[in-house]
Design a protein around this motif. Structure first.
Motif, PDB file in Angstrom:
ATOM      1  N   TYR A 187       0.881  -1.128   0.142  1.00  0.00           N
ATOM      2  CA  TYR A 187      -0.025  -0.059   0.005  1.00  0.00           C
ATOM      3  C   TYR A 187       0.735   1.176  -0.290  1.00  0.00           C
ATOM      4  O   TYR A 187       2.257   1.034   0.142  1.00  0.00           O
ATOM      5  CB  TYR A 187      -0.891  -0.177   1.216  1.00  0.00           C
TER       6      TYR A 187
ATOM      7  N   VAL B  95      -4.459  -4.116   1.756  1.00  0.00           N
ATOM      8  CA  VAL B  95      -3.653  -5.506   1.715  1.00  0.00           C
ATOM      9  C   VAL B  95      -4.490  -6.467   1.293  1.00  0.00           C
ATOM     10  O   VAL B  95      -4.173  -7.484   0.441  1.00  0.00           O
ATOM     11  CB  VAL B  95      -3.254  -5.596   3.230  1.00  0.00           C
TER      12      VAL B  95
ATOM     13  N   LEU C 166      -5.419   2.217  10.245  1.00  0.00           N
ATOM     14  CA  LEU C 166      -5.006   0.571   9.863  1.00  0.00           C
ATOM     15  C   LEU C 166      -6.132  -0.065   9.087  1.00  0.00           C
ATOM     16  O   LEU C 166      -5.895  -1.140   8.388  1.00  0.00           O
ATOM     17  CB  LEU C 166      -4.627  -0.092  11.058  1.00  0.00           C
ATOM     18  N   TYR C 167      -7.519   0.019   9.675  1.00  0.00           N
ATOM     19  CA  TYR C 167      -8.421  -0.652   8.789  1.00  0.00           C
ATOM     20  C   TYR C 167      -8.380  -0.536   7.521  1.00  0.00           C
ATOM     21  O   TYR C 167      -8.851  -1.298   6.656  1.00  0.00           O
ATOM     22  CB  TYR C 167      -9.951  -0.322   9.618  1.00  0.00           C
ATOM     23  N   THR C 168      -8.112   0.854   7.007  1.00  0.00           N
ATOM     24  CA  THR C 168      -8.085   1.005   5.555  1.00  0.00           C
ATOM     25  C   THR C 168      -6.859   0.386   4.909  1.00  0.00           C
ATOM     26  O   THR C 168      -6.954  -0.191   3.887  1.00  0.00           O
ATOM     27  CB  THR C 168      -7.956   2.642   5.393  1.00  0.00           C
ATOM     28  N   LYS C 169      -5.770   0.256   5.718  1.00  0.00           N
ATOM     29  CA  LYS C 169      -4.699  -0.238   5.137  1.00  0.00           C
ATOM     30  C   LYS C 169      -5.012  -1.809   4.974  1.00  0.00           C
ATOM     31  O   LYS C 169      -4.448  -2.486   4.171  1.00  0.00           O
ATOM     32  CB  LYS C 169      -3.638   0.129   5.921  1.00  0.00           C
ATOM     33  N   PHE C 170      -5.606  -2.194   5.984  1.00  0.00           N
ATOM     34  CA  PHE C 170      -6.103  -3.961   5.855  1.00  0.00           C
ATOM     35  C   PHE C 170      -6.755  -4.103   4.674  1.00  0.00           C
ATOM     36  O   PHE C 170      -6.481  -5.147   4.320  1.00  0.00           O
ATOM     37  CB  PHE C 170      -6.826  -4.006   7.292  1.00  0.00           C
ATOM     38  N   ASN C 171      -7.566  -3.323   4.606  1.00  0.00           N
ATOM     39  CA  ASN C 171      -8.614  -3.632   3.480  1.00  0.00           C
ATOM     40  C   ASN C 171      -7.649  -3.422   1.935  1.00  0.00           C
ATOM     41  O   ASN C 171      -7.823  -4.253   1.107  1.00  0.00           O
ATOM     42  CB  ASN C 171      -9.715  -2.654   3.437  1.00  0.00           C
TER      43      ASN C 171
END
Lengths: 224, 224
Positions: free
Chosen positions: A73, A139, A132-137
């Motif tokens: 990302y 990934v 972090l939730y945005t980055k998680f999605n």
């Protein structure tokens, strides 16, 4: 140069702190500018504190033993670097690399100040969870493509994305190396697929430049 | 059956709430038991509230158009289901599926109670950030394997892991379908590689069962 107003605009949680704390943070900020291609490694020794990205762009990627890369990302204005979070909060190191891809300005808040005045605030915790939730999605999306889509489809999609970012230009300034890094494949595979696209009349590829000849055909491959 | 004591032991942030709030939550809990193979889908309509997993195991996976799967991570005691988090907090749906793989007990806190008494607490936000961070790192590991390791190495590693979990047993009760799902590949590819391993004298494979004949050879492949 005072970045404070810009910072509280980009990171509203800073503005919820009391006036005294704000003043302490304001006076302790370390502003650093990084040029393109600079590698922000994850060694704890180089950790300047908690990072707030003011401008620019950072690429976070995985590197294999054999030197292959896959981009996970991008980090931009409003993001934080999980490298520095984890080096401050845990003993685990962050399992990836990060490099500057556009000149980047980062404000660092020293660990001691961050731990004492910021980490334990509700607003900060909400910010960090959402970010972090945005980055998680992101990934998960990368993972989905790696797992389920063949490399030719992924290359076609990537070329269309880059063209779109350059106002639908048919000229893309991209090396095979760069495409391979973005997509987690080898330069040899990229070379083979570009040759295949060339044979199909879709594009012409020269050193560091790709000219798209047939957007319809490229779109068809991307949609397969 | 009262699960409250178990719950505050597994999720210490619940114990930091004031007595009145604890009492409200205690009285509003919905306890549900799910059998293996039950699919916990992400439709908002079926969202019972914020989930606290008390026991069991849930597999979160991606599904491709062509029906292929890749396992992202497992949810167990102490975890929460991001499906229910996101159906309560945002309009985005969670981009994955979840299914029960061992009989599972989940305590649900109704959305209204969760939003009013829990979401806005510091301890909860810390819990959720740390929990997501762990899942994030798991997903990065899966992604790394998908990007950089060939399927034969990944299958060898997976067989060794399953054997290890069964006290180094040489008998593994696994279908080709299951291996394909875990690793995000097709059953055909798994079949081809198991045949190759068989030809090398590494294992014998029959319906739903794999017997490992040569751990050294399997270890060698996993280490390549």
């Amino acid at each position: 140069m005072n970045h404070w107003n810009e910072l509280i605009y980009i990171y509203p949680f800073l503005n919820t702190l009391d006036e005294e704390t704000k003043s302490i943070i304001k006076n302790s900020l370390i502003i650093r500018e990084f040029d393109s291609d600079y590698t922000l490694i994850y060694e704890s020794s180089s950790c300047l504190g908690f990072s707030l990205i003011i401008s620019g762009s950072i690429r976070v990627y995985k590197l294999s033993d054999k030197g292959r890369e896959v981009t996970l990302y991008k980090l931009e204005k409003g993001d934080t670097c999980y490298l520095s979070m984890s080096c401050m909060l845990t003993n685990k190191h962050f399992p990836a690399f990060a490099e500057v891809i556009e000149p980047t300005v980062i404000a660092f808040i020293p660990s001691s100040i961050f731990n004492k005045y910021i980490y334990n605030t509700l607003e900060f915790q909400k910010y960090i969870f959402e970010n972090l939730y945005t980055k998680f999605n992101n990934v998960l999306k990368v993972l989905e493509e790696l797992a389920f889509e063949s490399v030719d489809i992924r290359i076609a999609k990537y070329l269309l994305l880059i063209s779109q970012k350059a106002n639908s230009s048919k000229y893309l300034y991209l090396t095979q190396e760069k495409i391979a890094q973005e997509l987690g494949t080898s330069r040899e595979v990229v070379s083979r697929i570009l040759t295949d696209f060339k044979n199909k009349g879709i594009l012409i590829s020269s050193r560091g430049k790709i000219s798209i000849l047939d957007f319809d055909k490229l779109n068809n491959i991307a949609k397969l």
